[in-house]
Design a protein around this motif. Structure first.
Motif, PDB file in Angstrom:
ATOM      1  N   PRO A   1       2.803  10.092  -0.484  1.00  0.00           N
ATOM      2  CA  PRO A   1       2.379  10.567  -1.810  1.00  0.00           C
ATOM      3  C   PRO A   1       1.957   9.467  -2.770  1.00  0.00           C
ATOM      4  CG  PRO A   1       4.763  10.730  -1.573  1.00  0.00           C
ATOM      5  CD  PRO A   1       4.219  10.409  -0.211  1.00  0.00           C
ATOM      6  N   GLY A   2       2.453   8.233  -2.556  1.00  0.00           N
ATOM      7  CA  GLY A   2       2.136   7.154  -3.489  1.00  0.00           C
ATOM      8  C   GLY A   2       1.277   6.060  -2.891  1.00  0.00           C
ATOM      9  N   HIS A   3       0.548   6.379  -1.838  1.00  0.00           N
ATOM     10  CA  HIS A   3      -0.277   5.387  -1.143  1.00  0.00           C
ATOM     11  C   HIS A   3      -1.400   4.888  -2.060  1.00  0.00           C
ATOM     12  CE1 HIS A   3      -2.479   3.348   1.974  1.00  0.00           C
ATOM     13  NE2 HIS A   3      -1.737   3.841   2.950  1.00  0.00           N
TER      14      HIS A   3
ATOM     15  N   GLU B   1       5.082   7.649  -6.779  1.00  0.00           N
ATOM     16  CA  GLU B   1       5.513   8.760  -5.929  1.00  0.00           C
ATOM     17  C   GLU B   1       6.124   8.271  -4.613  1.00  0.00           C
ATOM     18  OE1 GLU B   1       5.586  12.192  -6.368  1.00  0.00           O
ATOM     19  OE2 GLU B   1       5.256  11.651  -8.469  1.00  0.00           O
ATOM     20  N   ASP B   2       5.833   7.037  -4.217  1.00  0.00           N
ATOM     21  CA  ASP B   2       6.396   6.526  -2.963  1.00  0.00           C
ATOM     22  C   ASP B   2       7.829   6.046  -3.102  1.00  0.00           C
ATOM     23  OD1 ASP B   2       4.436   7.092  -1.094  1.00  0.00           O
ATOM     24  OD2 ASP B   2       4.392   5.041  -0.313  1.00  0.00           O
TER      25      ASP B   2
ATOM     26  N   THR C   1       0.828  -1.212   0.000  1.00  0.00           N
ATOM     27  CA  THR C   1       0.000   0.000   0.000  1.00  0.00           C
ATOM     28  C   THR C   1       0.861   1.261   0.000  1.00  0.00           C
ATOM     29  OG1 THR C   1      -0.183   0.099   2.429  1.00  0.00           O
ATOM     30  CG2 THR C   1      -1.880  -1.152   1.239  1.00  0.00           C
ATOM     31  N   HIS C   2       1.929   1.245   0.805  1.00  0.00           N
ATOM     32  CA  HIS C   2       2.832   2.395   0.858  1.00  0.00           C
ATOM     33  C   HIS C   2       4.143   1.955   1.498  1.00  0.00           C
ATOM     34  CE1 HIS C   2       1.039   2.527   4.874  1.00  0.00           C
ATOM     35  NE2 HIS C   2       1.953   3.398   5.263  1.00  0.00           N
TER      36      HIS C   2
ATOM     37  N   CYS D   1      -4.551   6.884  -3.212  1.00  0.00           N
ATOM     38  CA  CYS D   1      -5.092   7.691  -2.109  1.00  0.00           C
ATOM     39  C   CYS D   1      -3.944   8.380  -1.372  1.00  0.00           C
ATOM     40  CB  CYS D   1      -5.896   6.820  -1.151  1.00  0.00           C
ATOM     41  SG  CYS D   1      -7.428   6.158  -1.837  1.00  0.00           S
ATOM     42  N   PRO D   2      -3.376   9.439  -1.941  1.00  0.00           N
ATOM     43  CA  PRO D   2      -2.245  10.112  -1.297  1.00  0.00           C
ATOM     44  C   PRO D   2      -2.677  10.942  -0.089  1.00  0.00           C
ATOM     45  CG  PRO D   2      -2.925  11.311  -3.249  1.00  0.00           C
ATOM     46  CD  PRO D   2      -3.768  10.064  -3.208  1.00  0.00           C
TER      47      PRO D   2
END
Length: 209
Positions: free
Chosen positions: A134-136, A82-83, A55-56, A129-130
């Motif tokens: 940011p990359g969640h 983004e993560d 997820t992140h 879902c950030p």
């Protein structure tokens, strides 16, 4: 579909194993650490590990990813690109929180909003879902109305946004745009703590009302 939850790390992160009961294939969601325990659980369940879903990339969710991937030769799907900000800092995170050394990893597949992932014959929608990171991403199985939301939403609470590249307004928007439109009876597993339903949070969660 069968779900096994295995809290790992001192943060008691809800690593979960999603099992397709038709094929006996399984995915490990957020192997934050204690890889030996995760492998032992897979062995005791007698399932065929197929992939890792992330997820992140906070340490308690992703710290064991590279080790588990290498030991079981598993592809890694997620998070959103983004993560990479957090993936590149996994070693720093492990030192900061006094975790065992965690190595950065390169996902086999970066995920984007509305992608699909599969576990055996099960299909999951991916939603970006950030806000917490940011990359969640979150994973939703619409057939069984189950969601894996990482640290976006909790029973009675929401994810922290005081870490680097966290943003409160972005998180609230992601919850309202992506999760609250789901039916009330959708259940979700957070990264920590008990399960809940979208309907319960819609009515009782003070952070999103």
């Amino acid at each position: 579909m069968k779900i096994e939850v295995l809290p790992v790390t001192p943060f008691q992160q809800n690593c979960s194993i999603i099992i397709c009961t038709e094929t006996n294939k399984a995915a490990i969601v957020d192997p934050g650490g204690e890889v030996d325990r995760i492998i032992s659980k897979l062995d005791s369940l007698g399932v065929i590990a197929e992939k890792i879903l992330i997820t992140h990339a906070h340490i308690d969710h992703a710290g064991g990813t590279k080790d588990l991937s290498e030991r079981l030769t598993l592809p890694i799907e997620g998070p959103q690109q983004e993560d990479i900000f957090w993936i590149d800092r996994l070693s720093d995170q492990s030192r900061m929180f006094q975790f065992p050394e965690a190595k950065p990893f390169e996902p086999t597949r970066w995920l984007s909003h509305n992608d699909k992932v599969t576990v055996g014959n099960l299909e999951f929608q991916v939603l970006h879902c950030p806000g917490h990171t940011p990359g969640h991403v979150v994973f939703i199985n619409h057939k069984y109305k189950w969601c894996w939301v990482g640290d976006v939403l909790f029973k009675g609470s929401i994810g922290r946004t005081d870490f680097p590249r966290g943003d409160h307004a972005t998180l609230i928007n992601a919850i309202k745009e992506n999760l609250l439109p789901l039916d009330d009876d959708y259940q979700f597993l957070s990264g920590h703590g008990p399960t809940s339903t979208i309907g319960n949070e819609r009515v009782n969660n003070p952070y999103i009302n």
